[in-house]
Design a protein around this motif. Structure first.
Motif, PDB file in Angstrom:
ATOM      1  N   GLN A 170       0.848  -1.203   0.000  1.00 10.34           N
ATOM      2  CA  GLN A 170       0.000   0.000   0.000  1.00 10.34           C
ATOM      3  C   GLN A 170       0.879   1.247   0.000  1.00 10.34           C
ATOM      4  OE1 GLN A 170      -0.603  -2.007   3.153  1.00 10.34           O
ATOM      5  NE2 GLN A 170      -1.760  -3.454   1.916  1.00 10.34           N
ATOM      6  N   ALA A 171       0.309   2.342  -0.477  1.00  7.69           N
ATOM      7  CA  ALA A 171       0.990   3.637  -0.434  1.00  7.69           C
ATOM      8  C   ALA A 171      -0.043   4.717  -0.158  1.00  7.69           C
ATOM      9  CB  ALA A 171       1.717   3.925  -1.745  1.00  7.69           C
ATOM     10  N   ALA A 172       0.368   5.757   0.578  1.00  7.30           N
ATOM     11  CA  ALA A 172      -0.568   6.842   0.904  1.00  7.30           C
ATOM     12  C   ALA A 172       0.207   8.099   1.260  1.00  7.30           C
ATOM     13  CB  ALA A 172      -1.476   6.452   2.060  1.00  7.30           C
ATOM     14  N   GLN A 173      -0.381   9.240   0.898  1.00  7.49           N
ATOM     15  CA  GLN A 173       0.077  10.530   1.380  1.00  7.49           C
ATOM     16  C   GLN A 173      -0.775  10.852   2.600  1.00  7.49           C
ATOM     17  OE1 GLN A 173       2.230  12.794   1.366  1.00  7.49           O
ATOM     18  NE2 GLN A 173       1.403  14.861   1.405  1.00  7.49           N
ATOM     19  N   SER A 174      -0.174  10.803   3.791  1.00  5.21           N
ATOM     20  CA  SER A 174      -0.893  11.070   5.040  1.00  5.21           C
ATOM     21  C   SER A 174      -0.829  12.562   5.329  1.00  5.21           C
ATOM     22  CB  SER A 174      -0.285  10.251   6.187  1.00  5.21           C
ATOM     23  OG  SER A 174      -0.404   8.872   5.933  1.00  5.21           O
ATOM     24  N   SER A 175      -1.860  13.291   4.939  1.00  3.90           N
ATOM     25  CA  SER A 175      -1.862  14.752   4.997  1.00  3.90           C
ATOM     26  C   SER A 175      -2.314  15.246   6.363  1.00  3.90           C
ATOM     27  CB  SER A 175      -2.789  15.315   3.917  1.00  3.90           C
ATOM     28  OG  SER A 175      -2.431  14.833   2.644  1.00  3.90           O
ATOM     29  N   GLU A 176      -1.524  16.132   6.962  1.00  2.00           N
ATOM     30  CA  GLU A 176      -1.864  16.711   8.263  1.00  2.00           C
ATOM     31  C   GLU A 176      -1.514  18.199   8.263  1.00  2.00           C
ATOM     32  OE1 GLU A 176      -1.556  13.151  11.428  1.00  2.00           O
ATOM     33  OE2 GLU A 176       0.357  13.645  10.501  1.00  2.00           O
ATOM     34  N   ALA A 177      -1.940  18.904   9.307  1.00  2.00           N
ATOM     35  CA  ALA A 177      -1.895  20.368   9.308  1.00  2.00           C
ATOM     36  C   ALA A 177      -0.490  20.936   9.473  1.00  2.00           C
ATOM     37  CB  ALA A 177      -2.799  20.910  10.415  1.00  2.00           C
ATOM     38  N   LEU A 178       0.369  20.287  10.258  1.00  2.00           N
ATOM     39  CA  LEU A 178       1.702  20.822  10.519  1.00  2.00           C
ATOM     40  C   LEU A 178       2.756  20.237   9.595  1.00  2.00           C
ATOM     41  CD1 LEU A 178       1.759  20.765  14.438  1.00  2.00           C
ATOM     42  CD2 LEU A 178       0.997  22.590  12.909  1.00  2.00           C
ATOM     43  N   SER A 179       2.589  18.991   9.227  1.00  2.00           N
ATOM     44  CA  SER A 179       3.524  18.296   8.352  1.00  2.00           C
ATOM     45  C   SER A 179       2.850  17.011   7.901  1.00  2.00           C
ATOM     46  CB  SER A 179       4.831  17.976   9.092  1.00  2.00           C
ATOM     47  OG  SER A 179       5.662  17.118   8.333  1.00  2.00           O
ATOM     48  N   SER A 180       3.188  16.541   6.708  1.00  2.00           N
ATOM     49  CA  SER A 180       2.634  15.286   6.214  1.00  2.00           C
ATOM     50  C   SER A 180       3.754  14.269   6.030  1.00  2.00           C
ATOM     51  CB  SER A 180       1.908  15.508   4.878  1.00  2.00           C
ATOM     52  OG  SER A 180       0.871  16.461   5.010  1.00  2.00           O
ATOM     53  N   HIS A 181       3.370  13.029   5.794  1.00  2.00           N
ATOM     54  CA  HIS A 181       4.371  12.026   5.434  1.00  2.00           C
ATOM     55  C   HIS A 181       3.789  11.076   4.402  1.00  2.00           C
ATOM     56  CE1 HIS A 181       2.218   9.774   8.614  1.00  2.00           C
ATOM     57  NE2 HIS A 181       2.618   8.687   7.991  1.00  2.00           N
ATOM     58  N   PHE A 182       4.654  10.629   3.516  1.00  2.00           N
ATOM     59  CA  PHE A 182       4.294   9.670   2.485  1.00  2.00           C
ATOM     60  C   PHE A 182       4.752   8.302   2.962  1.00  2.00           C
ATOM     61  CE2 PHE A 182       4.601   7.258  -1.435  1.00  2.00           C
ATOM     62  CZ  PHE A 182       3.562   7.746  -2.215  1.00  2.00           C
ATOM     63  N   LEU A 183       3.885   7.296   2.841  1.00  2.00           N
ATOM     64  CA  LEU A 183       4.172   5.993   3.430  1.00  2.00           C
ATOM     65  C   LEU A 183       3.919   4.876   2.430  1.00  2.00           C
ATOM     66  CD1 LEU A 183       4.816   4.258   5.977  1.00  2.00           C
ATOM     67  CD2 LEU A 183       2.361   4.334   6.490  1.00  2.00           C
ATOM     68  N   ILE A 184       4.868   3.957   2.345  1.00  2.00           N
ATOM     69  CA  ILE A 184       4.708   2.709   1.597  1.00  2.00           C
ATOM     70  C   ILE A 184       4.882   1.562   2.578  1.00  2.00           C
ATOM     71  CG2 ILE A 184       5.624   1.220  -0.225  1.00  2.00           C
ATOM     72  CD1 ILE A 184       6.551   3.720  -1.690  1.00  2.00           C
ATOM     73  N   VAL A 185       3.939   0.631   2.579  1.00  2.00           N
ATOM     74  CA  VAL A 185       3.975  -0.532   3.465  1.00  2.00           C
ATOM     75  C   VAL A 185       3.879  -1.787   2.608  1.00  2.00           C
ATOM     76  CG1 VAL A 185       2.937  -1.691   5.446  1.00  2.00           C
ATOM     77  CG2 VAL A 185       2.791   0.797   5.241  1.00  2.00           C
ATOM     78  N   ALA A 186       4.810  -2.723   2.807  1.00  2.00           N
ATOM     79  CA  ALA A 186       4.811  -3.948   2.003  1.00  2.00           C
ATOM     80  C   ALA A 186       5.137  -5.151   2.877  1.00  2.00           C
ATOM     81  CB  ALA A 186       5.819  -3.835   0.867  1.00  2.00           C
ATOM     82  N   THR A 187       4.414  -6.242   2.651  1.00  2.00           N
ATOM     83  CA  THR A 187       4.622  -7.490   3.394  1.00  2.00           C
ATOM     84  C   THR A 187       5.046  -8.576   2.419  1.00  2.00           C
ATOM     85  OG1 THR A 187       2.839  -6.841   4.912  1.00  2.00           O
ATOM     86  CG2 THR A 187       3.565  -9.142   4.974  1.00  2.00           C
ATOM     87  N   PRO A 188       6.210  -9.210   2.627  1.00  2.00           N
ATOM     88  CA  PRO A 188       6.656 -10.250   1.700  1.00  2.00           C
ATOM     89  C   PRO A 188       5.879 -11.550   1.865  1.00  2.00           C
ATOM     90  CG  PRO A 188       8.193 -10.072   3.518  1.00  2.00           C
ATOM     91  CD  PRO A 188       7.191  -8.969   3.702  1.00  2.00           C
ATOM     92  N   ARG A 189       5.841 -12.316   0.807  1.00  2.00           N
ATOM     93  CA  ARG A 189       5.283 -13.661   0.895  1.00  2.00           C
ATOM     94  C   ARG A 189       6.276 -14.556   1.622  1.00  2.00           C
ATOM     95  NH1 ARG A 189       2.777 -15.854  -4.658  1.00  2.00           N
ATOM     96  NH2 ARG A 189       2.077 -17.440  -3.156  1.00  2.00           N
ATOM     97  N   PRO A 190       5.806 -15.665   2.209  1.00  2.00           N
ATOM     98  CA  PRO A 190       6.736 -16.593   2.856  1.00  2.00           C
ATOM     99  C   PRO A 190       7.834 -17.038   1.885  1.00  2.00           C
ATOM    100  CG  PRO A 190       4.477 -17.163   3.412  1.00  2.00           C
ATOM    101  CD  PRO A 190       4.401 -16.079   2.382  1.00  2.00           C
ATOM    102  N   GLY A 191       9.050 -17.018   2.370  1.00  2.00           N
ATOM    103  CA  GLY A 191      10.180 -17.394   1.530  1.00  2.00           C
ATOM    104  C   GLY A 191      10.865 -16.219   0.868  1.00  2.00           C
TER     105      GLY A 191
END
Length: 445
Positions: A318-339
């Motif tokens: 997943q990816a998202a721009q987490s927008s907030e009033a003082l500062s934002s952050h861009f986040l990528i989250v990834a989970t590998p498959r077994p192995g």
């Protein structure tokens, strides 16, 4: 290739501009009571319901180190009875009238809402006014202790005992240094919740839960004049508080790559990549929403297609721009498959980011992302109540821009973009040498 891509981008931009979409206009009236409460009224007669939405302009960012979790604690205390409403009656009266209610806390605000049939508007206004003006009449040290324990259990459930639950807390601590208003979690730290005294809680309420630090939106099947009369009837006697000082915007920047590995009771590792980005509504914020969608917005997005379908090395991304009033952050989250490993994922993710940084998205990608954002925008406007509904959105726009009807300007941020804007945002705001890299690994058995 670059010249061909630019030609496509220019052609698409011209096409979007030529469509000349109709201007969005949400009519409203507004007024301010002598005690400072700002009220916004919007008539929508499509369905016989009305939303009452209150924003208190205080969230966890207004707390201080050693005393975190107060804003969220009040979200619970506000449902525990007030001067003329016994514990339990708030919910039971609303349910008997066919209404629903809820509240939520974020770093920048705390909000409460009631969605009721049109004929129950006065009940919702009475309940909100009573806890705004008379909460302290019934709040006792025992009440605070009871809700403190509830919040602690909520933290255990949603943080300590949830898979990957501590990752978001660690992520914010890595992104924002100690002392920054976003460094600590909204739910607070356990020692701070334990140390909070009854007097601390009372002082917090008196400072931030005054009518002058709140805004009220009433939207739905109502008559503006009668709604104003009801507001004046129920809120006029709420005492004003002292003005709250403006929130400063502390500077923050990442100067290199911050890496950390933590353990959790999970079966698979997980990778978090995050960058500091422009705050909400600043240039770059809308572009990064589009970047997130191009990268991981659905099964046809670049990262999902490559990692999950083609290479089959990831279970999810997943990816998202987490927008907030003082500062934002861009986040990528990834989970590998077994192995497979997080290193494999990180390499593939970096390659896809680099591709987007060197060439704009295709016309199909750009149009798909814009259409998804536009569809979500209109979907939220279809309902007046709930989180993200029209009443909530008008309160958000008023709080951040001073204009409750900022719908047209908000959507225009995306309508005015081109594929090259998306490429430029990825290149400017997602540098490989200035980011946070957090890895969660399973505990050893």
């Amino acid at each position: 290739m670059k010249s061909a891509a630019l030609a496509v981008a220019l052609a698409l931009t011209a096409t979007l501009s030529a469509q000349s979409p109709a201007k969005i206009e949400v009519k409203y009236s507004q007024f301010t009571l002598p005690n400072g409460l700002h009220v916004i009224v919007h008539e929508d007669h499509h369905v016989p319901v009305v939303a009452v939405n209150v924003w208190y302009h205080v969230g966890s960012a207004r707390e201080r180190q050693g005393r975190t979790g107060f804003a969220h604690l009040f979200e619970h205390l506000m449902f525990m009875g007030s001067g003329h409403v016994k514990p339990g009656e708030f919910d039971s009266w609303l349910e008997a009238a066919g209404g629903t209610n809820n509240g939520s806390t974020e770093p920048d605000r705390t909000n409460y809402y009631e969605d009721v049939p049109s004929n129950a508007l006065e009940l919702a206004l009475f309940l909100e006014s009573d806890r705004m003006g008379y909460l302290l009449d019934t709040m006792t040290p025992a009440t605070v202790d009871a809700q403190r324990d509830v919040v602690k259990n909520e933290r255990r459930q949603n943080v300590e005992n949830r898979p990957y639950g501590t990752a978001s807390l660690v992520l914010y601590e890595m992104l924002y240094p100690e002392g920054h208003p976003y460094h600590w979690p909204t739910i607070g730290y356990m020692p701070d919740l334990t140390a909070a005294s009854y007097d601390d809680v009372v002082a917090f309420f008196k400072k931030y839960y005054a009518p002058g630090n709140a805004s009220l939106v009433i939207a739905g099947d109502i008559d503006t004049a009668s709604a104003r009369t009801m507001v004046e009837k129920w809120f006029a006697d709420v005492k004003p508080g002292a003005p709250v000082e403006p929130m400063t915007i502390p500077g923050v920047a990442l100067t290199g790559v911050e890496k950390k590995t933590i353990t959790d009771r999970v079966q698979l590792p997980r990778l978090y990549l995050s960058w500091l980005t422009p705050r909400h509504f600043e240039p770059g914020d809308a572009e990064l929403d589009m970047v997130a969608d191009v990268l991981a917005g659905g099964k046809n997005s670049r990262l999902y297609k490559r990692l999950v379908y083609d290479m089959q090395i990831a279970q999810s991304v997943q990816a998202a721009q987490s927008s907030e009033a003082l500062s934002s952050h861009f986040l990528i989250v990834a989970t590998p498959r077994p192995g497979h490993t997080v290193d494999e994922l990180e390499q593939a993710i970096d390659e896809e980011i680099a591709k987007l940084q060197s060439a704009p998205p295709t016309s199909h990608e750009f149009e798909r992302s814009f259409n998804q954002i536009e569809a979500s925008f209109y979907s939220r406007m279809e309902r007046v109540g709930g989180f993200g509904g029209k009443a909530d959105q008008m309160n958000a726009y008023y709080t951040e821009t001073g204009n409750p009807d900022w719908f047209n300007e908000d959507l225009a941020r995306y309508r005015g973009l081109s594929p090259t804007d998306i490429q430029a945002a990825a290149a400017k705001f997602l540098p490989a040498d200035r980011r946070v890299e957090l890895t969660v690994v399973p505990e050893k058995k």
